[in-house]
Motif scaffolding. Structure first.
Motif, PDB file in Angstrom:
ATOM      1  N   LEU A 138     -58.770 -33.109 105.622  1.00  0.00           N
ATOM      2  CA  LEU A 138     -58.898 -32.152 104.524  1.00  0.00           C
ATOM      3  C   LEU A 138     -60.073 -32.525 103.621  1.00  0.00           C
ATOM      4  CD1 LEU A 138     -57.768 -29.628 103.215  1.00  0.00           C
ATOM      5  CD2 LEU A 138     -56.120 -31.061 101.986  1.00  0.00           C
ATOM      6  N   ILE A 139     -60.233 -33.811 103.371  1.00  0.00           N
ATOM      7  CA  ILE A 139     -61.401 -34.267 102.600  1.00  0.00           C
ATOM      8  C   ILE A 139     -62.688 -33.887 103.321  1.00  0.00           C
ATOM      9  CG2 ILE A 139     -62.629 -36.304 101.731  1.00  0.00           C
ATOM     10  CD1 ILE A 139     -59.874 -37.614 101.316  1.00  0.00           C
ATOM     11  N   GLU A 140     -62.720 -34.122 104.619  1.00  0.00           N
ATOM     12  CA  GLU A 140     -63.919 -33.786 105.405  1.00  0.00           C
ATOM     13  C   GLU A 140     -64.184 -32.282 105.396  1.00  0.00           C
ATOM     14  OE1 GLU A 140     -63.174 -35.408 109.237  1.00  0.00           O
ATOM     15  OE2 GLU A 140     -63.269 -37.503 108.559  1.00  0.00           O
ATOM     16  N   ALA A 141     -63.129 -31.486 105.391  1.00  0.00           N
ATOM     17  CA  ALA A 141     -63.296 -30.028 105.388  1.00  0.00           C
ATOM     18  C   ALA A 141     -64.041 -29.557 104.152  1.00  0.00           C
ATOM     19  CB  ALA A 141     -61.942 -29.339 105.488  1.00  0.00           C
ATOM     20  N   HIS A 142     -63.822 -30.229 103.036  1.00  0.00           N
ATOM     21  CA  HIS A 142     -64.532 -29.849 101.814  1.00  0.00           C
ATOM     22  C   HIS A 142     -66.036 -30.054 101.960  1.00  0.00           C
ATOM     23  CE1 HIS A 142     -61.592 -28.621  98.806  1.00  0.00           C
ATOM     24  NE2 HIS A 142     -60.754 -29.477  99.339  1.00  0.00           N
ATOM     25  N   GLY A 143     -66.423 -30.985 102.783  1.00  0.00           N
ATOM     26  CA  GLY A 143     -67.845 -31.233 102.978  1.00  0.00           C
ATOM     27  C   GLY A 143     -68.463 -30.433 104.095  1.00  0.00           C
ATOM     28  N   SER A 144     -67.638 -29.951 105.042  1.00  0.00           N
ATOM     29  CA  SER A 144     -68.201 -29.329 106.241  1.00  0.00           C
ATOM     30  C   SER A 144     -67.951 -27.832 106.370  1.00  0.00           C
ATOM     31  CB  SER A 144     -67.636 -30.023 107.489  1.00  0.00           C
ATOM     32  OG  SER A 144     -66.217 -29.868 107.549  1.00  0.00           O
ATOM     33  N   ASN A 145     -66.942 -27.315 105.682  1.00  0.00           N
ATOM     34  CA  ASN A 145     -66.583 -25.903 105.845  1.00  0.00           C
ATOM     35  C   ASN A 145     -67.088 -25.106 104.642  1.00  0.00           C
ATOM     36  OD1 ASN A 145     -65.383 -23.375 106.154  1.00  0.00           O
ATOM     37  ND2 ASN A 145     -63.511 -24.221 107.037  1.00  0.00           N
ATOM     38  N   PRO A 146     -68.127 -24.279 104.804  1.00  0.00           N
ATOM     39  CA  PRO A 146     -68.698 -23.551 103.669  1.00  0.00           C
ATOM     40  C   PRO A 146     -67.778 -22.471 103.116  1.00  0.00           C
ATOM     41  CG  PRO A 146     -69.713 -22.834 105.723  1.00  0.00           C
ATOM     42  CD  PRO A 146     -68.860 -24.014 106.060  1.00  0.00           C
ATOM     43  N   VAL A 147     -66.775 -22.060 103.875  1.00  0.00           N
ATOM     44  CA  VAL A 147     -65.845 -21.048 103.381  1.00  0.00           C
ATOM     45  C   VAL A 147     -64.835 -21.658 102.401  1.00  0.00           C
ATOM     46  CG1 VAL A 147     -64.097 -19.350 104.084  1.00  0.00           C
ATOM     47  CG2 VAL A 147     -66.139 -19.680 105.462  1.00  0.00           C
ATOM     48  N   LEU A 148     -64.569 -22.962 102.529  1.00  0.00           N
ATOM     49  CA  LEU A 148     -63.663 -23.662 101.616  1.00  0.00           C
ATOM     50  C   LEU A 148     -64.395 -23.955 100.319  1.00  0.00           C
ATOM     51  CD1 LEU A 148     -60.954 -25.006 101.032  1.00  0.00           C
ATOM     52  CD2 LEU A 148     -61.789 -27.055 102.209  1.00  0.00           C
ATOM     53  N   MET A 149     -63.923 -23.397  99.225  1.00  0.00           N
ATOM     54  CA  MET A 149     -64.635 -23.484  97.953  1.00  0.00           C
ATOM     55  C   MET A 149     -64.603 -24.907  97.375  1.00  0.00           C
ATOM     56  SD  MET A 149     -66.062 -20.593  97.176  1.00  0.00           S
ATOM     57  CE  MET A 149     -66.581 -20.789  98.901  1.00  0.00           C
ATOM     58  N   PRO A 150     -65.668 -25.276  96.664  1.00  0.00           N
ATOM     59  CA  PRO A 150     -65.769 -26.633  96.092  1.00  0.00           C
ATOM     60  C   PRO A 150     -64.982 -26.762  94.793  1.00  0.00           C
ATOM     61  CG  PRO A 150     -67.732 -25.396  95.544  1.00  0.00           C
ATOM     62  CD  PRO A 150     -66.904 -24.498  96.433  1.00  0.00           C
ATOM     63  N   TYR A 151     -63.676 -26.538  94.895  1.00  0.00           N
ATOM     64  CA  TYR A 151     -62.782 -26.610  93.733  1.00  0.00           C
ATOM     65  C   TYR A 151     -61.463 -27.169  94.220  1.00  0.00           C
ATOM     66  CZ  TYR A 151     -59.919 -25.127  89.748  1.00  0.00           C
ATOM     67  OH  TYR A 151     -59.059 -25.109  88.664  1.00  0.00           O
ATOM     68  N   LEU A 152     -60.958 -28.180  93.530  1.00  0.00           N
ATOM     69  CA  LEU A 152     -59.722 -28.834  93.964  1.00  0.00           C
ATOM     70  C   LEU A 152     -58.830 -29.104  92.762  1.00  0.00           C
ATOM     71  CD1 LEU A 152     -57.922 -30.258  96.054  1.00  0.00           C
ATOM     72  CD2 LEU A 152     -59.248 -32.345  95.637  1.00  0.00           C
ATOM     73  N   HIS A 153     -57.617 -28.534  92.814  1.00  0.00           N
ATOM     74  CA  HIS A 153     -56.612 -28.822  91.794  1.00  0.00           C
ATOM     75  C   HIS A 153     -55.727 -29.943  92.319  1.00  0.00           C
ATOM     76  CE1 HIS A 153     -54.114 -28.140  88.323  1.00  0.00           C
ATOM     77  NE2 HIS A 153     -53.036 -28.058  89.099  1.00  0.00           N
ATOM     78  N   LEU A 154     -55.819 -31.112  91.696  1.00  0.00           N
ATOM     79  CA  LEU A 154     -55.119 -32.303  92.192  1.00  0.00           C
ATOM     80  C   LEU A 154     -54.438 -33.012  91.013  1.00  0.00           C
ATOM     81  CD1 LEU A 154     -54.693 -33.790  94.889  1.00  0.00           C
ATOM     82  CD2 LEU A 154     -56.594 -35.280  94.263  1.00  0.00           C
ATOM     83  N   PRO A 155     -53.182 -32.667  90.732  1.00  0.00           N
ATOM     84  CA  PRO A 155     -52.485 -33.229  89.579  1.00  0.00           C
ATOM     85  C   PRO A 155     -52.304 -34.737  89.676  1.00  0.00           C
ATOM     86  CG  PRO A 155     -51.390 -31.250  90.343  1.00  0.00           C
ATOM     87  CD  PRO A 155     -52.404 -31.605  91.394  1.00  0.00           C
ATOM     88  N   VAL A 156     -52.380 -35.392  88.527  1.00  0.00           N
ATOM     89  CA  VAL A 156     -52.126 -36.835  88.442  1.00  0.00           C
ATOM     90  C   VAL A 156     -50.990 -37.123  87.470  1.00  0.00           C
ATOM     91  CG1 VAL A 156     -53.897 -37.186  86.668  1.00  0.00           C
ATOM     92  CG2 VAL A 156     -53.191 -39.106  88.106  1.00  0.00           C
ATOM     93  N   GLN A 157     -50.863 -36.360  86.400  1.00  0.00           N
ATOM     94  CA  GLN A 157     -49.800 -36.387  85.392  1.00  0.00           C
ATOM     95  C   GLN A 157     -49.959 -37.484  84.347  1.00  0.00           C
ATOM     96  OE1 GLN A 157     -48.382 -33.745  85.456  1.00  0.00           O
ATOM     97  NE2 GLN A 157     -47.997 -33.093  87.541  1.00  0.00           N
ATOM     98  N   SER A 158     -50.405 -38.685  84.724  1.00  0.00           N
ATOM     99  CA  SER A 158     -50.541 -39.781  83.755  1.00  0.00           C
ATOM    100  C   SER A 158     -51.559 -40.791  84.264  1.00  0.00           C
ATOM    101  CB  SER A 158     -49.188 -40.483  83.536  1.00  0.00           C
ATOM    102  OG  SER A 158     -49.325 -41.624  82.711  1.00  0.00           O
ATOM    103  N   GLY A 159     -52.144 -41.539  83.348  1.00  0.00           N
ATOM    104  CA  GLY A 159     -53.061 -42.610  83.724  1.00  0.00           C
ATOM    105  C   GLY A 159     -52.418 -43.974  83.680  1.00  0.00           C
ATOM    106  N   SER A 160     -51.120 -44.029  83.396  1.00  0.00           N
ATOM    107  CA  SER A 160     -50.386 -45.292  83.308  1.00  0.00           C
ATOM    108  C   SER A 160     -49.590 -45.533  84.576  1.00  0.00           C
ATOM    109  CB  SER A 160     -49.433 -45.263  82.104  1.00  0.00           C
ATOM    110  OG  SER A 160     -48.421 -46.243  82.226  1.00  0.00           O
TER     111      SER A 160
END
Length: 459
Positions: free
Chosen positions: A264-286
């Motif tokens: 999936l990470i590689e797809a972001h670099g190789s597939n031009p139809v997949l938009m360069p935007y990723l929503h990836l929740p973390v919730q906290s830095g602790s």
């Protein structure tokens, strides 16, 4: 609510009004409920005053969201009584979605005006429930956990309103974060077969849809059956969908860091139809708070993951989710969240004060944070996130971006579209350009949008 209500005019057909709360998947579910009811003669109404059938499609993530539903039900009860007094047909009131799943019996006890309660995996049963309700026989509540049966029962043809559409590919979650009700209201993770998704997307493309957003509570855990009978990853699914004629853009949401696979990470670099935007929740830095949340990842592993994604696609825009005031969160732990935000640099984000949900482990934890402390922390976090979002948008000034034009703007001769980074973009143009991707030179920015000069019609 009903100040504009007038005596019932003579008219044919029944009218449906759906009010949607919460996430994008609820938006998708609302669209599909309209599809289910359309063959029964229900057209869409603009307001509940004009409707014979009202659905509240609910969200159970936040406490206030559930209370808003009960408040709305009180208003609908009064509206129904007024409608009847003025000669209108009796309004059917339905509660759907996650509050319905979690509190079905309580809803009917607390607000007897509700006719039907249906969970998010059972709304395909609405036609049958309507018949039962009209005869005053049988069950008025359906909360089955059978997403495969739901999708099998949905109409194959969807109504299309615009050039972008949501498509649910995965439902449920097995992560059991200690603050979250999704595993209890949506059930275990389940993925639709690849062939079914492709058929839906192909039909949407045939009706003019150019951009598709793939939805799931934990969408990057997708493992639906592929054409070869083996489980397919989300990256493989996206690759197949990107070959469908007419599909110019693909997005997906919402993801979990632990399911961000290499392909999936590689797809972001190789597939031009997949938009360069990723929503990836973390919730906290602790790390301590993340353990208490049962997130199963640490702050540093999340930061390292973002770095790997950016190596694959350097211009990717990162979005996230944050919860402040989680039980036991100290000031130092909150500062660790601010530090993570500064290191990651978000293009956009959603942030909330922790809301205890009945039945979740976090609701019974000690050391609940005082509301005024949580509000002050949220204010500081949102100020930092807004600063980063403004900076990201300002960085687009001077660039030429491909923009999918979606609808007319507020003013004559104005159009509104979306950049690859999901920003709203305003430019000049006539309605005949809607549905095209055009090059726009960005000339200005604000917190939530860009404006620019259209350079060409595009494709």
């Amino acid at each position: 609510m009903s100040t504009a209500l007038k005596p019932a005019p003579a008219r044919a057909g029944r009218r449906l009004f759906i009010k949607t709360y919460g996430c994008q998947m609820n938006v998708y579910d609302s669209e599909r409920m309209a599809d289910i009811l359309r063959p029964l003669g229900y057209g869409m109404a603009e307001t509940p005053e004009d409707a014979d059938f009202v659905v509240l499609n609910t969200c159970h993530i936040r406490e206030k969201a559930a209370e808003k539903v009960y408040s709305e039900l009180g208003r609908l009860k009064a509206l129904r009584e007024e409608r009847l007094a003025m000669g209108h047909p009796r309004m059917t009131i339905v509660v759907a979605g996650c509050v319905a799943q979690a509190e079905g019996e309580e809803i009917m006890r607390r607000q007897p005006a509700v006719d039907i309660v249906v969970g998010p995996q059972a709304y395909h049963q609405l036609p049958e429930l309507i018949v039962r309700q009209s005869r005053r026989t049988g069950e008025r509540l359906s909360a089955d956990f059978a997403p495969d049966a739901k999708f099998d029962a949905l109409p194959s043809v969807r109504a299309v309103d615009g050039v972008a559409a949501f498509v649910t590919v995965q439902e449920g979650c097995d992560k059991f974060c200690s603050f979250c009700v999704v595993p209890y209201t949506r059930g275990a993770e389940w993925s639709r077969p690849v062939a079914d998704i492709e058929a839906e997307v192909r039909a949407l493309a045939g009706r003019g849809v150019r951009e598709v957003t793939l939805l799931g509570q934990n969408v990057n855990a997708y493992n639906g059956v592929g054409h070869d009978g083996a489980p397919s990853s989300l990256a493989r699914l996206i690759e197949g969908l990107s070959q469908i004629e007419g599909v110019a853009r693909i997005r997906y949401t919402t993801s979990h860091p632990n399911d961000m696979s290499e392909d999936l990470i590689e797809a972001h670099g190789s597939n031009p139809v997949l938009m360069p935007y990723l929503h990836l929740p973390v919730q906290s830095g602790s790390d301590r708070v993340l353990r208490a949340m049962n997130r199963k990842h640490g702050a540093r592993s999340y930061i390292d993951l973002i770095a790997r994604i950016r190596r694959a696609r350097p211009d990717i825009a990162i979005s996230g989710d944050f919860i402040v005031g989680f039980p036991g969160e100290t000031e130092d732990e909150f500062e660790q969240t601010l530090a993570l935000v500064r290191e990651v640099r978000y293009a956009s984000a959603f942030s909330f004060i922790y809301s205890p949900r009945p039945g979740t482990p976090a609701a019974t934890m000690g050391r609940q944070i005082e509301p005024e402390v949580a509000r002050e922390r949220l204010h500081r976090l949102q100020a930092l996130l807004a600063e980063q979002q403004k900076a990201f948008n300002a960085d687009q000034i001077g660039r030429t971006l491909p923009v999918l034009l979606e609808k007319p703007g507020r003013h004559e001769g104005q159009l509104v579209g979306r950049s690859p980074y999901l920003q709203g973009v305003v430019c000049e143009g006539d309605a005949g350009l809607i549905g095209r991707i055009v090059d726009v030179r960005i000339e200005g920015s604000s917190l939530n949008s860009l404006r620019g000069q259209r350079l060409e019609h595009g494709g």
